[in-house]
Design an enzyme around this catalytic site. Sequence first.
Site, short mmCIF file in Angstrom:
data_model
loop_
_atom_site.label_atom_id
_atom_site.label_comp_id
_atom_site.label_asym_id
_atom_site.label_seq_id
_atom_site.Cartn_x
_atom_site.Cartn_y
_atom_site.Cartn_z
N ARG A 31 30.95 36.97 -41.13
CA ARG A 31 31.26 36.41 -42.45
C ARG A 31 32.54 37.02 -43.01
NH1 ARG A 31 26.05 37.11 -45.94
NH2 ARG A 31 27.36 36.11 -47.54
N HIS A 91 26.52 40.12 -57.10
CA HIS A 91 25.90 40.41 -55.80
C HIS A 91 26.81 41.22 -54.88
CE1 HIS A 91 23.08 36.74 -56.54
NE2 HIS A 91 22.80 37.75 -57.31
N CYS A 119 27.81 53.81 -48.12
CA CYS A 119 26.78 54.48 -47.32
C CYS A 119 25.39 54.09 -47.81
CB CYS A 119 26.94 56.00 -47.42
SG CYS A 119 25.62 56.91 -46.58
N CYS A 145 28.44 57.30 -42.00
CA CYS A 145 29.12 57.86 -43.19
C CYS A 145 29.77 59.19 -42.84
CB CYS A 145 28.07 58.06 -44.28
SG CYS A 145 28.66 59.00 -45.71
N CYS A 205 27.61 62.10 -44.99
CA CYS A 205 26.22 62.50 -44.72
C CYS A 205 25.70 61.94 -43.40
CB CYS A 205 25.34 62.00 -45.87
SG CYS A 205 24.97 60.25 -45.78
N GLY A 229 28.59 25.07 -58.72
CA GLY A 229 28.38 25.28 -57.29
C GLY A 229 27.24 26.22 -56.97
N THR A 230 26.17 26.16 -57.78
CA THR A 230 25.02 27.01 -57.47
C THR A 230 23.73 26.18 -57.51
OG1 THR A 230 23.74 28.99 -58.03
CG2 THR A 230 24.79 27.79 -59.88
N SER A 231 22.81 26.49 -56.61
CA SER A 231 21.52 25.78 -56.54
C SER A 231 20.56 26.31 -57.60
CB SER A 231 20.92 25.95 -55.15
OG SER A 231 20.82 27.34 -54.84
N ASN A 251 28.26 20.16 -59.84
CA ASN A 251 27.63 20.23 -58.52
C ASN A 251 27.47 18.79 -57.99
OD1 ASN A 251 25.67 20.53 -56.36
ND2 ASN A 251 25.14 22.50 -57.27
C1 BV8 Z 1 15.77 41.58 -57.36
C2 BV8 Z 1 24.38 38.83 -51.51
C3 BV8 Z 1 14.34 43.26 -58.14
C4 BV8 Z 1 24.09 39.10 -50.07
C5 BV8 Z 1 22.55 37.50 -52.46
C6 BV8 Z 1 12.08 35.43 -60.15
C7 BV8 Z 1 11.52 34.31 -59.63
C8 BV8 Z 1 11.48 34.16 -58.21
C9 BV8 Z 1 12.02 35.11 -57.35
C10 BV8 Z 1 12.57 36.22 -57.88
C11 BV8 Z 1 12.60 36.39 -59.27
N1 BV8 Z 1 13.23 37.56 -59.51
C12 BV8 Z 1 13.58 38.14 -58.32
C13 BV8 Z 1 13.19 37.35 -57.32
C14 BV8 Z 1 13.42 37.61 -55.91
C15 BV8 Z 1 14.82 37.20 -55.42
C16 BV8 Z 1 15.00 35.72 -55.58
O1 BV8 Z 1 15.56 35.23 -56.55
N2 BV8 Z 1 14.52 34.99 -54.56
C17 BV8 Z 1 14.72 33.52 -54.54
C18 BV8 Z 1 15.11 33.10 -53.13
C19 BV8 Z 1 13.50 32.84 -55.02
N3 BV8 Z 1 15.86 37.94 -56.15
C20 BV8 Z 1 16.19 39.17 -55.66
O2 BV8 Z 1 15.69 39.68 -54.68
C21 BV8 Z 1 17.28 39.92 -56.44
N4 BV8 Z 1 16.86 41.29 -56.63
O3 BV8 Z 1 15.12 40.75 -57.93
O4 BV8 Z 1 15.49 42.93 -57.39
C22 BV8 Z 1 14.44 44.69 -58.39
C23 BV8 Z 1 14.72 45.08 -59.68
C24 BV8 Z 1 14.76 46.45 -59.95
C25 BV8 Z 1 14.53 47.39 -58.90
C26 BV8 Z 1 14.27 46.94 -57.60
C27 BV8 Z 1 14.26 45.57 -57.33
C28 BV8 Z 1 18.60 39.99 -55.61
C29 BV8 Z 1 19.18 38.64 -55.45
C30 BV8 Z 1 20.56 38.74 -54.75
C31 BV8 Z 1 20.46 38.61 -53.24
N5 BV8 Z 1 21.79 38.59 -52.64
N6 BV8 Z 1 23.81 37.55 -51.92
C32 BV8 Z 1 24.88 38.19 -49.13
O5 BV8 Z 1 25.63 37.32 -49.62
O6 BV8 Z 1 24.73 38.40 -47.92
S1 BV8 Z 1 21.89 35.98 -52.97
C33 BV8 Z 1 22.91 34.76 -52.23
O7 BV8 Z 1 22.12 33.60 -52.16
C34 BV8 Z 1 24.12 34.36 -53.03
O8 BV8 Z 1 24.77 35.45 -53.63
C35 BV8 Z 1 23.53 33.39 -54.05
O9 BV8 Z 1 23.00 34.09 -55.16
C36 BV8 Z 1 22.40 32.77 -53.27
C37 BV8 Z 1 22.78 31.42 -52.75
O10 BV8 Z 1 22.74 30.56 -53.86
P1 BV8 Z 1 24.05 29.67 -54.23
O11 BV8 Z 1 25.23 30.55 -54.38
O12 BV8 Z 1 23.65 28.83 -55.34
O13 BV8 Z 1 24.30 28.83 -52.89
P2 BV8 Z 1 23.37 27.72 -52.22
O14 BV8 Z 1 23.82 27.62 -50.82
O15 BV8 Z 1 21.96 27.98 -52.54
O16 BV8 Z 1 23.76 26.37 -53.00
C38 BV8 Z 1 25.07 25.91 -52.94
C39 BV8 Z 1 25.17 24.85 -54.04
O17 BV8 Z 1 26.53 24.41 -54.06
C40 BV8 Z 1 24.29 23.63 -53.78
O18 BV8 Z 1 23.63 23.27 -54.98
C41 BV8 Z 1 25.30 22.54 -53.37
O19 BV8 Z 1 24.90 21.26 -53.81
C42 BV8 Z 1 26.54 23.00 -54.12
N7 BV8 Z 1 27.82 22.57 -53.52
C43 BV8 Z 1 28.11 22.33 -52.21
N8 BV8 Z 1 29.43 21.97 -52.10
C44 BV8 Z 1 29.97 22.03 -53.35
C45 BV8 Z 1 28.95 22.43 -54.26
N9 BV8 Z 1 29.16 22.59 -55.60
C46 BV8 Z 1 30.43 22.32 -56.06
N10 BV8 Z 1 31.47 21.95 -55.24
C47 BV8 Z 1 31.28 21.78 -53.90
N11 BV8 Z 1 32.31 21.41 -53.13
ZN ZN Z 2 26.58 58.99 -46.89
#
Ligand code: BV8
Ligand code: ZN
Length: 250
Positions: free
Chosen positions: A73, A122, A130, A150, A153, A190-192, A216
């Site tokens: 990526r 994110h 690290c 790292c 450490c 551009g977010t789901s 979107n």
């Molecule tokens: C946490 C980085 C707690 C890594 C990412 C409440 C309810 C349900 C679940 C949860 C909740 N609270 C927490 C959760 C759990 C979880 C979550 O939300 N799960 C989901 C799947 C249900 N959340 C977490 O785990 C978060 N952390 O809650 O921690 C905690 C708190 C304290 C102490 C300890 C723990 C962390 C979430 C972040 C994860 N990391 N990314 C990496 O990139 O490798 S998330 C990653 O996926 C992205 O960053 C982004 O957020 C997500 C993808 O979504 P989108 O960006 O919207 O992309 P997607 O492909 O889905 O959609 C694309 C859209 O674009 C579509 O709609 C399409 O139609 C549109 N599109 C396409 N082409 C175009 C367009 N739009 C415009 N123009 C175009 N040309």
């Molecule tokens: Zn370290």
Amino acid sequence: MTDVVIPDDLAAAMRGARRVVALTGAGVSAESGVPTFRDAQTGLWARYDPAQLATPEAFRADPELVWRWYLWRRDLTRTAEPNPGHVALARLQDLVDELVLVTQNVDGLHARAGSRGVLELHGNIMRTVCFRCGIEDGRELNLDGGVPRCGACDGMLRPDVVWFGEPLPMDALTRAAEAARVADLFLSIGTSSLVYPAAGLPYEALTAGVPVVEINPAPTALSARATWALRGPSGSVLPRLVAVLASEPT
Ligand code: BV8
Ligand code: ZN
């Protein structure tokens, strides 16, 4: 090219907006060739679910596999260029009193388009930290010697992104939520709208009486609550939306 027309009442709202918040997701980078999470996996990664790979559990279980995914990526991100959607948002920052740009994307394309002070909820895929002591490591990495370690450490290094189950940077999240509550207009681009807590931000705005514009090509979990839904690619809709202000007699 999209045939999306900016409704007159939205154009008026844009002209009257002094404080704007924009939340972006993978869709805003789709036209730059960065695959969205929904269609992220091509080729050898097709059989992996991104939400499975983007977890601390997956990293502990097979750090080399997770690193290979991130290095793939990173290459995609390096060769990608900001598109007219990124450029329009950078321009919007100079056309309103305050634009708070909040992104879920880890590709850094907003900053490369000239946007300032982007809140990266994110993290950023080009940074490395690290896994054990958290310090940042700026060295160019490869897997020739196995998982990079790292210098301080000897812990495993990891990409500086937020994995599922991990907390977001609290400062960025708090500033985004505060800005959403006092904005004149909230753009969800551009977010789901499925990943939390980022997906909760437009509801913070709506609860505070702030109108929400969804940009979107497809409906999302937010569509039913959005004040306006512009169904087209952000690369052509955003320049058109920003042009509403640019055309305003100065
Ligand atoms: C946490 C980085 C707690 C890594 C990412 C409440 C309810 C349900 C679940 C949860 C909740 N609270 C927490 C959760 C759990 C979880 C979550 O939300 N799960 C989901 C799947 C249900 N959340 C977490 O785990 C978060 N952390 O809650 O921690 C905690 C708190 C304290 C102490 C300890 C723990 C962390 C979430 C972040 C994860 N990391 N990314 C990496 O990139 O490798 S998330 C990653 O996926 C992205 O960053 C982004 O957020 C997500 C993808 O979504 P989108 O960006 O919207 O992309 P997607 O492909 O889905 O959609 C694309 C859209 O674009 C579509 O709609 C399409 O139609 C549109 N599109 C396409 N082409 C175009 C367009 N739009 C415009 N123009 C175009 N040309
Ligand atoms: Zn370290």
